[in-house]
Write a protein that holds these residues in place. Sequence first.
Motif, mmCIF file in Angstrom:
data_model
loop_
_atom_site.group_PDB
_atom_site.id
_atom_site.type_symbol
_atom_site.label_atom_id
_atom_site.label_comp_id
_atom_site.label_asym_id
_atom_site.label_seq_id
_atom_site.Cartn_x
_atom_site.Cartn_y
_atom_site.Cartn_z
ATOM 1 N N ASP A 289 6.234 -114.525 -11.472
ATOM 2 C CA ASP A 289 7.146 -115.484 -12.101
ATOM 3 C C ASP A 289 6.426 -116.726 -12.613
ATOM 4 O O ASP A 289 7.056 -117.626 -13.189
ATOM 5 N N GLY A 290 5.098 -116.806 -12.404
ATOM 6 C CA GLY A 290 4.312 -117.917 -12.914
ATOM 7 C C GLY A 290 4.442 -119.215 -12.154
ATOM 8 O O GLY A 290 3.857 -120.229 -12.543
ATOM 9 N N ARG A 291 5.172 -119.206 -11.043
ATOM 10 C CA ARG A 291 5.408 -120.445 -10.303
ATOM 11 C C ARG A 291 4.277 -120.783 -9.341
ATOM 12 O O ARG A 291 4.102 -121.943 -8.968
ATOM 13 N N ARG A 292 3.525 -119.789 -8.885
ATOM 14 C CA ARG A 292 2.486 -120.011 -7.876
ATOM 15 C C ARG A 292 1.186 -119.343 -8.302
ATOM 16 O O ARG A 292 1.153 -118.470 -9.174
ATOM 17 N N ILE A 293 0.127 -119.759 -7.638
ATOM 18 C CA ILE A 293 -1.206 -119.193 -7.872
ATOM 19 C C ILE A 293 -1.822 -118.860 -6.521
ATOM 20 O O ILE A 293 -1.867 -119.711 -5.626
ATOM 21 N N ASP A 314 1.108 -124.249 -5.883
ATOM 22 C CA ASP A 314 2.017 -124.262 -7.019
ATOM 23 C C ASP A 314 1.205 -124.199 -8.311
ATOM 24 O O ASP A 314 0.004 -124.490 -8.329
ATOM 25 N N ALA A 315 1.845 -123.842 -9.404
ATOM 26 C CA ALA A 315 1.137 -123.618 -10.662
ATOM 27 C C ALA A 315 0.434 -124.869 -11.178
ATOM 28 O O ALA A 315 -0.516 -124.767 -11.963
ATOM 29 N N SER A 318 -0.487 -128.276 -6.922
ATOM 30 C CA SER A 318 0.035 -128.985 -5.751
ATOM 31 C C SER A 318 0.415 -128.003 -4.643
ATOM 32 O O SER A 318 0.488 -126.795 -4.854
ATOM 33 N N ASN A 319 0.663 -128.556 -3.475
ATOM 34 C CA ASN A 319 1.164 -127.784 -2.325
ATOM 35 C C ASN A 319 0.258 -126.607 -1.951
ATOM 36 O O ASN A 319 0.737 -125.523 -1.630
ATOM 37 N N SER A 320 -1.041 -126.825 -1.955
ATOM 38 C CA SER A 320 -1.964 -125.767 -1.542
ATOM 39 C C SER A 320 -1.849 -125.531 -0.043
ATOM 40 O O SER A 320 -1.793 -126.481 0.745
ATOM 41 N N ARG A 321 -1.825 -124.273 0.355
ATOM 42 C CA ARG A 321 -1.722 -123.932 1.770
ATOM 43 C C ARG A 321 -2.407 -122.594 2.020
ATOM 44 O O ARG A 321 -2.391 -121.704 1.182
ATOM 45 N N ARG A 322 -2.988 -122.484 3.204
ATOM 46 C CA ARG A 322 -3.647 -121.241 3.586
ATOM 47 C C ARG A 322 -2.594 -120.233 4.042
ATOM 48 O O ARG A 322 -1.660 -120.573 4.768
#
Length: 690
Positions: A289-293, A314-315, A318-322
């Motif tokens: 959906d292109g919302r996340r990477i 997030d694309a 932001s909001n990087s998480r393991r």
Amino acid sequence: MKLLKSATLALFCAVAMPMNLALAQDDDSADSNAPDPHFTGADLFGLTVAQDPQISPDGRQIAYVRSTNDIMKDQAVSSIWLIDVATGAQTPLVTGEGTHGSPRWSPDGTRLAYVSTHGGTGAQLHVMWLANGRAANITAMPEAPGALHWSPDGTRIAYTARIPGEGPSLGKPPAKPEGAEWAEPLKIYDSILYRADGAGYIPAGTQQLYLVDAAGGAPRQLTSGAFDNGGDIDWSPDGRTILFSANRREDWQLEPLGSEIYALDIASGRIAALTDRNGPDFAPHFSSDGRRIAYLGFDDAGKPYQQTQLYVMDADGSNSRRIAASFDRDISSVDWTDAGLFAGYEDEGEYNVARIGLDGSVREMKVNAKDGYYAVPYAGGPWSVSENGRVAFTSSTPTRPADVSVAMGSDERTLTALNEVKLSGKALGQTQALTVTAADGTAIPAWIMLPPGYQPGTRVPLILEIHGGPYASYGPVFSADYQMYGAAGYAVVFSNPGGSTGYGQAFADRIEGNYPISNYDELMAVVDAAIAQGFADPDNLFVTGGSGGGLLTAWIVGKTDRFKAAASHKPVINWMTTVLVGDSASFFGRYWMGGKQVWEDLENYWARSPLSLVGNVKTPTLMLVGAEDYRTPRSEAEQFFTALKLRGVDTALVVTPDSSHGNLTQSPSQQAQRTASVIAWFDKYRDKAE
């Protein structure tokens, strides 16, 4: 669908059957034209391996590269084939003169992009229309394109290519008279990365990202700068953005783990960094959906080995998480399709694929990928996944090289049998697990390949064969070298001692700061187990290995005289020289040698160098190296060879012309001769049965 990557003295001599296995035969009745029942060097010709399996978006077809050793050309010849997943039927797609590889499906599955030298203009990007089998040359680049990736609408293809640059200049030669024939001009280098194994001395230039119409036309250069761009590529679902990874630091040559993930806006050409940390980030993949990477990376703690971890952001970065933080494995490949997020990783001598949930759940699939590296049994291999979650991969067994397999859920099938006809008439060595425990109680994974016709309860000559890396692993898969050793009557024991990957970070850390010192006792425990369990003749022990295994071989003969003979392939012999002449100068001292350069810690470098023990060596030791090895340059093997000569220890030096570090950079005839030289060396010192 997106791509997922993961990690001799006699020529063609007939190997004599070991006396305890040979069939009685009258000389007059022997048929000199009968095929040898064992696997010999001649059998490398015609050996075929599957590589780079790419499944179509709908999961119904697989395009893959078939590589066959040609006896007339003395090289591997590649072609691209198509498999129908339902029936297993195969169709040749790209064959004939030239080298063909890197097949990549268009999003609608009607076309296939690939790289080929067909046409005589060097390696170029081609596209085939599968409905009629017609193909067109799409690019005309001075060097081969790489990292091919279709746009979501199938109208464009992004790729990387190297752009020639201007190197440094110091002074000018005198004027050259018309018609004069002068020698080649001087070459000047001012980069620490002035040569690389497999590439040789690197001409000036950088790798950049390009875009071309899928129907052909002039390409557009998307990136520039005095650094390489575009290591990993992915498109946003709307086709407006390309993700890539690159080390764009000004001091990038001195910061080998400095890559970040960037987003390139195609309309404006603007590049924005999405990650920024002390440590590498790479392999970005958009969600459907292109919302996340999803991407891979780790925080750089200065350790010699750090497991790569899976992250989602997030694309916009932001909001990087393991994700799956408790999963104690090195994740080296990733993809995100409509079916979910998939990751590949080494696991206890295998290479597996799992579906990873955003909640951290890990659902392993029935996949054990193995690549086409058939010389020795390294774990790891390529795979790809369709939009419905079907995985294509290459697989291997201890008696067969890489074939194409497919898995979905609990259903796993091997679709090809590329060497069945050739190898079904051969008596091959069989492999089984060996129980080994280190002195501290840690289990050391190990296997033993017994020679063809082995009779239980008999003891046979044993070769300890040690993997390189050292951060790598072996597994119970096909090895041409082992089969040739087995045909000569040797059992081969191989293991994953401390430092091997696929067993978690703590197991890899067993060699941190002490490699190769701590591996010695573990490897001796492996040999002791083979003797204790009744397989090995304790009076007929031999040792060999390549790269890190070559280092350990040279180290072992400096510590013990229990081996009758040794063969050290492409070793590190002297850390003080390796770190300055190998192609990883910015990495070795900083990460492998405690963060200190050689002039800052001579004692540590010397204490971990096999050359420091050469005064103890009595074991006859063969040294082998490629003439163009720039990872562990030939001067390393030559140092040990010369030292042994000065000490009066029996030795010989085998240099393979035009070969770099990897065994398969050698031609098939050279591979056969290299292994034959080791067998001849060992046979020279082996106690033969009466």
